[in-house]
Write a protein that holds these residues in place. Structure first.
Motif, PDB file in Angstrom:
ATOM      1  N   TYR A 198      -3.432 -14.596   0.088  1.00  0.00           N
ATOM      2  CA  TYR A 198      -2.295 -14.023  -0.615  1.00  0.00           C
ATOM      3  C   TYR A 198      -1.220 -15.089  -0.769  1.00  0.00           C
ATOM      4  CZ  TYR A 198      -4.329  -9.452   0.190  1.00  0.00           C
ATOM      5  OH  TYR A 198      -5.178  -8.363   0.185  1.00  0.00           O
ATOM      6  N   PHE A 224      -2.313 -10.881  -4.239  1.00  0.00           N
ATOM      7  CA  PHE A 224      -3.716 -11.143  -3.949  1.00  0.00           C
ATOM      8  C   PHE A 224      -4.235 -12.316  -4.772  1.00  0.00           C
ATOM      9  CE2 PHE A 224      -8.011 -10.380  -2.885  1.00  0.00           C
ATOM     10  CZ  PHE A 224      -8.774 -10.307  -4.041  1.00  0.00           C
ATOM     11  N   GLN A 250     -10.660 -12.831  -2.410  1.00  0.00           N
ATOM     12  CA  GLN A 250     -11.316 -12.274  -1.231  1.00  0.00           C
ATOM     13  C   GLN A 250     -12.725 -12.846  -1.136  1.00  0.00           C
ATOM     14  OE1 GLN A 250     -13.099  -8.487  -1.212  1.00  0.00           O
ATOM     15  NE2 GLN A 250     -12.838  -8.152   0.974  1.00  0.00           N
ATOM     16  N   ARG A 266     -15.660 -12.105  -3.609  1.00  0.00           N
ATOM     17  CA  ARG A 266     -15.808 -10.683  -3.924  1.00  0.00           C
ATOM     18  C   ARG A 266     -14.623 -10.149  -4.733  1.00  0.00           C
ATOM     19  NH1 ARG A 266     -20.098  -7.981  -1.447  1.00  0.00           N
ATOM     20  NH2 ARG A 266     -21.527  -9.578  -0.725  1.00  0.00           N
ATOM     21  N   GLY A 268     -13.980  -6.104   4.431  1.00  0.00           N
ATOM     22  CA  GLY A 268     -13.228  -6.079   3.186  1.00  0.00           C
ATOM     23  C   GLY A 268     -13.712  -5.012   2.234  1.00  0.00           C
ATOM     24  N   TRP A 269     -14.768  -4.269   2.635  1.00  0.00           N
ATOM     25  CA  TRP A 269     -15.372  -3.285   1.734  1.00  0.00           C
ATOM     26  C   TRP A 269     -15.130  -1.850   2.157  1.00  0.00           C
ATOM     27  CZ3 TRP A 269     -17.608  -4.396  -2.807  1.00  0.00           C
ATOM     28  CH2 TRP A 269     -17.969  -5.731  -3.023  1.00  0.00           C
ATOM     29  N   LEU A 309      -6.124  -4.967   7.388  1.00  0.00           N
ATOM     30  CA  LEU A 309      -6.006  -6.417   7.249  1.00  0.00           C
ATOM     31  C   LEU A 309      -5.159  -6.959   8.394  1.00  0.00           C
ATOM     32  CD1 LEU A 309      -5.106  -6.898   3.457  1.00  0.00           C
ATOM     33  CD2 LEU A 309      -7.337  -7.176   4.542  1.00  0.00           C
ATOM     34  N   GLN A 365      -5.155   0.203  -1.070  1.00  0.00           N
ATOM     35  CA  GLN A 365      -6.474  -0.404  -1.213  1.00  0.00           C
ATOM     36  C   GLN A 365      -7.233   0.385  -2.268  1.00  0.00           C
ATOM     37  OE1 GLN A 365      -9.342   0.639   1.730  1.00  0.00           O
ATOM     38  NE2 GLN A 365     -10.412  -1.304   1.657  1.00  0.00           N
ATOM     39  N   THR A 421     -14.373  -4.396  -7.064  1.00  0.00           N
ATOM     40  CA  THR A 421     -14.327  -4.906  -5.699  1.00  0.00           C
ATOM     41  C   THR A 421     -13.099  -4.320  -5.021  1.00  0.00           C
ATOM     42  OG1 THR A 421     -14.309  -6.890  -4.328  1.00  0.00           O
ATOM     43  CG2 THR A 421     -12.960  -6.927  -6.287  1.00  0.00           C
ATOM     44  N   TYR A 422     -13.096  -4.344  -3.712  1.00  0.00           N
ATOM     45  CA  TYR A 422     -11.943  -3.807  -3.012  1.00  0.00           C
ATOM     46  C   TYR A 422     -10.782  -4.777  -3.123  1.00  0.00           C
ATOM     47  CZ  TYR A 422     -14.112   0.249  -0.910  1.00  0.00           C
ATOM     48  OH  TYR A 422     -14.700   1.465  -0.708  1.00  0.00           O
ATOM     49  N   LYS A 423      -9.606  -4.261  -3.382  1.00  0.00           N
ATOM     50  CA  LYS A 423      -8.395  -5.061  -3.443  1.00  0.00           C
ATOM     51  C   LYS A 423      -7.296  -4.347  -2.690  1.00  0.00           C
ATOM     52  CE  LYS A 423      -7.008  -6.609  -7.461  1.00  0.00           C
ATOM     53  NZ  LYS A 423      -6.761  -6.704  -8.924  1.00  0.00           N
ATOM     54  N   TYR A 424      -6.451  -5.122  -2.077  1.00  0.00           N
ATOM     55  CA  TYR A 424      -5.282  -4.586  -1.417  1.00  0.00           C
ATOM     56  C   TYR A 424      -4.072  -5.032  -2.230  1.00  0.00           C
ATOM     57  CZ  TYR A 424      -8.241  -3.829   2.706  1.00  0.00           C
ATOM     58  OH  TYR A 424      -9.218  -3.420   3.566  1.00  0.00           O
TER      59      TYR A 424
END
Lengths: 115, 111
Positions: A35, A45, A48, A55, A97-98, A104, B91, B96-99
């Motif tokens: 980040y 962001f 990742q 990803r 992360g999924w 986090l 989230q 895809t996963y993002k925060y």
């Protein structure tokens, strides 16, 4: 157990230079994300990584790149630095992360100043 | 429109006061929600997750309203040590996963 470690803590560069930032996640965590946080804003962001694969990617130019190593540590590279790249760069570690509701955990960050 | 929006504040409140922050998100596919706390120029630290049924941790209460797409944080009996920036985090997955982090709300608790 050690938390997320980042190096260096501070860095001063000039415009046009290149920089590499490093991050080691919490032991057992396989996902690392990066980040950028400029003063007065929330973290934005950048990338990742999970199991060495990218990803996710945020809205950053191609000057930003990253990779993840077999030991799950990660590097963020920024080429052709601009003044606007001056920011706190944060690395976050998570198990995968999924997963839904996955937390986090952040390192203390690298403060980059571009002159 | 920003994906996650917060009032930046600052909120200046006396010790012992109750203060509430709201956060709105734009993506209805959002999966999970968190509040993080960040002290000046330090890293964000997880304060609490936010569950649909609402949840409490000591003086802190978090609520989620999926229909209106907002989350809230209530701090009761504010302490000087609560002075910080509170970041709302969402989230979600779009491939895809993002925060996604909000800008943060600054709180200053005054003696």
């Amino acid at each position: 157990d050690a938390g997320v470690t980042q190096s260096p803590t501070h860095l001063i560069k000039t415009r046009g230079q290149q920089v590499t930032l490093r991050c080691s996640p919490i032991s057992g965590h396989k996902s690392v994300s990066w980040y950028q946080q400029v003063l007065g804003q929330g973290p934005q962001f950048i990338f990742q990584y999970y199991e060495k694969e990218e990803r996710g990617r945020g809205n950053f130019p191609d000057r930003f790149s990253a990779r993840q190593f077999p030991n799950y540590s990660s590097e963020l590279n920024v080429n052709a630095l601009l003044l606007g790249d001056s920011a706190l760069y944060l690395c976050a570690s998570s198990l995968t992360g999924w997963s839904t509701n996955e937390k986090l955990f952040f390192g203390s960050g690298t403060q980059l100043s571009v002159l | 429109r920003k994906e996650v929006e917060q009032d930046p504040g600052p909120f200046n409140v006396p010790e012992g006061a109750t203060v509430a922050f709201n956060c709105t998100y734009s993506n209805s596919a959002s999966q999970s929600f968190f509040w993080y706390r960040q002290d000046c120029r330090k890293e964000p630290k997880l304060l609490m997750s936010v569950y649909s049924s609402g949840n409490e941790d000591g003086r802190f209460t978090a609520q989620l309203n999926r229909a209106s797409q907002y989350i809230s944080l209530l701090i009761r009996d504010s302490k000087l040590s609560d002075s910080a920036t509170y970041l709302c985090v969402v989230q979600f997955t779009s491939g895809t996963y993002k925060y996604i982090f909000g800008t943060g709300t600054r709180l200053k608790v005054l003696a």
